[in-house]
Every structure is written in structure tokens, then in C-alpha cells.
Design a protein around this motif. Structure first.
Motif, mmCIF file in Angstrom:
data_model
loop_
_atom_site.group_PDB
_atom_site.id
_atom_site.type_symbol
_atom_site.label_atom_id
_atom_site.label_comp_id
_atom_site.label_asym_id
_atom_site.label_seq_id
_atom_site.Cartn_x
_atom_site.Cartn_y
_atom_site.Cartn_z
ATOM 1 N N ASP A 18 43.490 54.918 19.376
ATOM 2 C CA ASP A 18 43.738 54.021 20.513
ATOM 3 C C ASP A 18 44.471 54.794 21.612
ATOM 4 O OD1 ASP A 18 44.398 52.007 22.293
ATOM 5 O OD2 ASP A 18 44.960 50.573 20.732
ATOM 6 N N LYS A 19 43.706 55.498 22.431
ATOM 7 C CA LYS A 19 44.304 56.346 23.462
ATOM 8 C C LYS A 19 45.057 55.534 24.508
ATOM 9 C CE LYS A 19 41.672 58.761 26.346
ATOM 10 N NZ LYS A 19 40.839 59.882 26.884
ATOM 11 N N PHE A 44 56.164 63.529 19.679
ATOM 12 C CA PHE A 44 54.988 64.374 19.480
ATOM 13 C C PHE A 44 55.121 65.300 18.270
ATOM 14 C CE2 PHE A 44 53.942 64.284 24.321
ATOM 15 C CZ PHE A 44 53.551 62.966 24.199
ATOM 16 N N GLN A 45 56.247 66.028 18.173
ATOM 17 C CA GLN A 45 56.394 66.983 17.079
ATOM 18 C C GLN A 45 56.421 66.275 15.727
ATOM 19 O OE1 GLN A 45 59.635 69.766 17.509
ATOM 20 N NE2 GLN A 45 59.375 70.621 15.484
ATOM 21 N N LYS A 46 57.181 65.199 15.631
ATOM 22 C CA LYS A 46 57.267 64.483 14.358
ATOM 23 C C LYS A 46 55.927 63.869 13.968
ATOM 24 C CE LYS A 46 62.217 63.467 14.459
ATOM 25 N NZ LYS A 46 63.260 62.414 14.498
ATOM 26 N N VAL A 47 55.222 63.321 14.953
ATOM 27 C CA VAL A 47 53.914 62.731 14.674
ATOM 28 C C VAL A 47 52.917 63.804 14.243
ATOM 29 C CG1 VAL A 47 51.900 61.740 15.820
ATOM 30 C CG2 VAL A 47 54.096 60.624 16.041
ATOM 31 N N MET A 48 52.933 64.950 14.915
ATOM 32 C CA MET A 48 52.006 66.026 14.555
ATOM 33 C C MET A 48 52.274 66.544 13.149
ATOM 34 S SD MET A 48 51.245 68.305 17.944
ATOM 35 C CE MET A 48 52.924 68.904 18.033
ATOM 36 N N TYR A 49 53.554 66.696 12.803
ATOM 37 C CA TYR A 49 53.887 67.142 11.454
ATOM 38 C C TYR A 49 53.412 66.130 10.418
ATOM 39 C CZ TYR A 49 56.862 71.023 13.041
ATOM 40 O OH TYR A 49 57.328 72.191 13.587
ATOM 41 N N ARG A 50 53.597 64.848 10.722
ATOM 42 C CA ARG A 50 53.164 63.794 9.807
ATOM 43 C C ARG A 50 51.645 63.808 9.642
ATOM 44 N NH1 ARG A 50 53.282 61.039 5.346
ATOM 45 N NH2 ARG A 50 52.550 58.882 5.528
ATOM 46 N N ILE A 51 50.925 63.909 10.744
ATOM 47 C CA ILE A 51 49.465 63.921 10.684
ATOM 48 C C ILE A 51 48.970 65.186 9.981
ATOM 49 C CG2 ILE A 51 47.392 64.164 12.118
ATOM 50 C CD1 ILE A 51 48.629 62.154 14.044
ATOM 51 N N GLY A 52 49.634 66.313 10.230
ATOM 52 C CA GLY A 52 49.263 67.550 9.546
ATOM 53 C C GLY A 52 49.418 67.437 8.040
ATOM 54 N N THR A 53 50.504 66.811 7.603
ATOM 55 C CA THR A 53 50.729 66.608 6.168
ATOM 56 C C THR A 53 49.675 65.675 5.581
ATOM 57 O OG1 THR A 53 53.113 66.949 6.421
ATOM 58 C CG2 THR A 53 52.374 65.794 4.443
ATOM 59 N N ILE A 71 44.358 63.564 21.868
ATOM 60 C CA ILE A 71 45.142 62.561 22.599
ATOM 61 C C ILE A 71 46.524 63.121 22.944
ATOM 62 C CG2 ILE A 71 46.299 60.319 22.413
ATOM 63 C CD1 ILE A 71 43.902 59.365 20.735
ATOM 64 N N ILE A 72 47.175 63.734 21.967
ATOM 65 C CA ILE A 72 48.502 64.300 22.220
ATOM 66 C C ILE A 72 48.417 65.427 23.242
ATOM 67 C CG2 ILE A 72 50.438 65.555 21.202
ATOM 68 C CD1 ILE A 72 50.020 64.029 18.645
ATOM 69 N N ASP A 73 47.369 66.224 23.163
ATOM 70 C CA ASP A 73 47.192 67.327 24.111
ATOM 71 C C ASP A 73 47.185 66.798 25.545
ATOM 72 O OD1 ASP A 73 46.761 69.820 25.153
ATOM 73 O OD2 ASP A 73 44.693 69.997 24.471
ATOM 74 N N MET A 109 53.686 72.947 23.665
ATOM 75 C CA MET A 109 54.912 72.252 24.052
ATOM 76 C C MET A 109 56.051 73.241 24.270
ATOM 77 S SD MET A 109 55.026 68.621 21.987
ATOM 78 C CE MET A 109 54.852 69.305 20.341
ATOM 79 N N VAL A 110 56.121 74.250 23.422
ATOM 80 C CA VAL A 110 57.149 75.282 23.577
ATOM 81 C C VAL A 110 56.991 75.993 24.918
ATOM 82 C CG1 VAL A 110 57.840 77.572 22.752
ATOM 83 C CG2 VAL A 110 57.643 75.671 21.148
#
Length: 216
Positions: A18-19, A44-53, A71-73, A109-110
Motif C-alpha cells: 500500500d504505497k 526505515f532502518q527498523k522496517v528494512m531489518y524486519r523485512i530482511g529477517t 516503496i522505501i527507496d 540513507m547513509v
């Protein structure tokens, strides 16, 4: 600090693709003057880590992971454009993922955090071969080289890249980050000066602001 309900709503929206809802959540944060580094770290970082896991555990499909990433990009760029940048400080950095590392959003992001702090930033994206990276570092003469490593399987490639950079430029400052860094930090060589590990974007942002104060 971003509220847990906001994080969970954003995560659910990402997984559902859901963009529009994701855009609305981030716009609300920006409109409420939430600092970009807070959005990057607490959302963003926490969500990406969660989705990666979840992806590693086969709890979500590859298309779902790819769509969430896209979407995050898009939202990363939106937050940068809405943020005020510090005046240029004359320092340059090169940010890249290690060879065979294709998850580049953390590194992106960095690079933006450096840019917001007044650095001239060169972002190389995903999977840069070590020798090619070293040649480019020699050409561009950066103050800092940032390397992102998200999977422990790329650890030996990370070590190779560090070794080659240090052989070519012994005094080169190297900043390390990524989801896998916490898993392999104790295995990194101790003999190299100027190699720093950052476990979060917030830590990096704090460090860059301290540098700015020291050189002001």
C-alpha cells in the motif's frame, strides 16, 4: 522517537504493498518536523531489518520484499528533498555496498546523512568489486569510505575490501555499517587504524555532527 503504532502501521502497509498509505505516514512525519535521521532510523532502518529477517526465514516472498524495498527507496528521496542541508564543509565521502551485496537502501540513507551534514557524497550503490572500488578511491581522494554489509556471507568480501583499501591508502578512514556488521564485528581485524563501526544511522549522524563541531 516514532511511536510503535506508526511503525507497525507502516510495516503492515509495506507488506500489503500500500504505497499511498506509506506515503501518507511519511508525509505526516515530515509535516510534524520529525528529523530525517529519526525517520531513517526509527522507521526505515527498523522496517528494512524486519523485512530482511522475514525474507531470510521465508515468511514473505521475493516480490513482496522487492516491492517494499522500492516503496522505501522512493520515500528516502522524498525525505531528503524535504530536509535542510548543512553548508558544505569541504569533506568528501564514498559510500558503497561490498561486492555481491545488492541491498543498497541502508547505504543510500547513509549517503544522504552525510549529504545533510554538508559532505560531498559519492554513492556507488550495490556490489562494487574491491579492486574497482580501490581505484576509484585513489582517484577521488575521499576523507571517508563507507562500506555496507548486510549479509554475513559477504564477510570475507568485506575483509578483502578493507585490506585492499588499507594497502593502497594506509591512513584512509573507513566506516562500516549494515545489518550483518553486528554479527561479525568481533571478527574484524584490530590492526587497522581508522576503521569505525556504526550500528545505526543515529550513531553515524551524531558522529558527523561532532566532527562538524570540532572543525568549526
Amino acid at each position: 522517537m516514532i511511536k510503535q503504532i506508526t511503525y507497525l502501521t507502516f510495516l503492515d502497509a509495506l507488506l500489503a504493498g500500500d504505497k499511498l498509505l506509506c506515503q501518507s505516514i511519511v508525509k505526516n512525519l515530515v509535516d510534524n518536523k520529525i528529523p530525517v535521521e529519526t525517520i531513517y532510523f526509527d522507521l526505515f532502518q527498523k522496517v528494512m531489518y524486519r523485512i530482511g529477517t522475514m525474507w531470510e526465514k521465508n515468511q514473505i516472498s521475493i516480490p513482496v520484499e522487492h516491492h517494499a524495498t522500492q516503496i522505501i527507496d522512493e520515500l528516502i528521496s522524498v525525505t531528503l528533498n524535504a530536509s535542510q542541508k548543512e553548508e558544505g564543509n569541504g569533506k568528501r565521502c564514498i559510500i558503497s555496498c561490498v561486492d555481491k551485496e545488492y541491498h543498497l537502501l541502508g547505504a543510500k540513507m547513509v549517503s544522504y546523512i552525510f549529504e545533510l551534514n554538508g559532505w560531498d557524497t559519492i554513492f556507488l550503490g550495490a556490489s562494487t568489486p574491491p579492486k574497482t572500488l580501490v581505484n576509484y578511491v585513489m582517484e577521488k581522494d575521499p576523507h571517508v569510505v563507507g562500506l555496507s554489509n548486510n549479509f554475513h556471507l559477504n564477510f570475507l568480501r568485506l575483509l578483502e575490501t578493507i585490506e585492499l583499501i588499507k594497502q593502497a591508502r594506509p591512513n584512509q578512514q573507513i566506516y562500516l555499517g549494515g545489518q550483518a556488521i553486528g554479527q561479525v564485528a568481533d571478527k574484524l581485524p584490530k590492526e587497522h587504524e581508522g576503521v569505525k563501526i556504526f550500528h545505526s544511522i543515529m550513531d553515524l549522524n551524531k558522529h558527523l555532527k561532532e566532527i562538524s563541531l570540532q572543525t568549526a
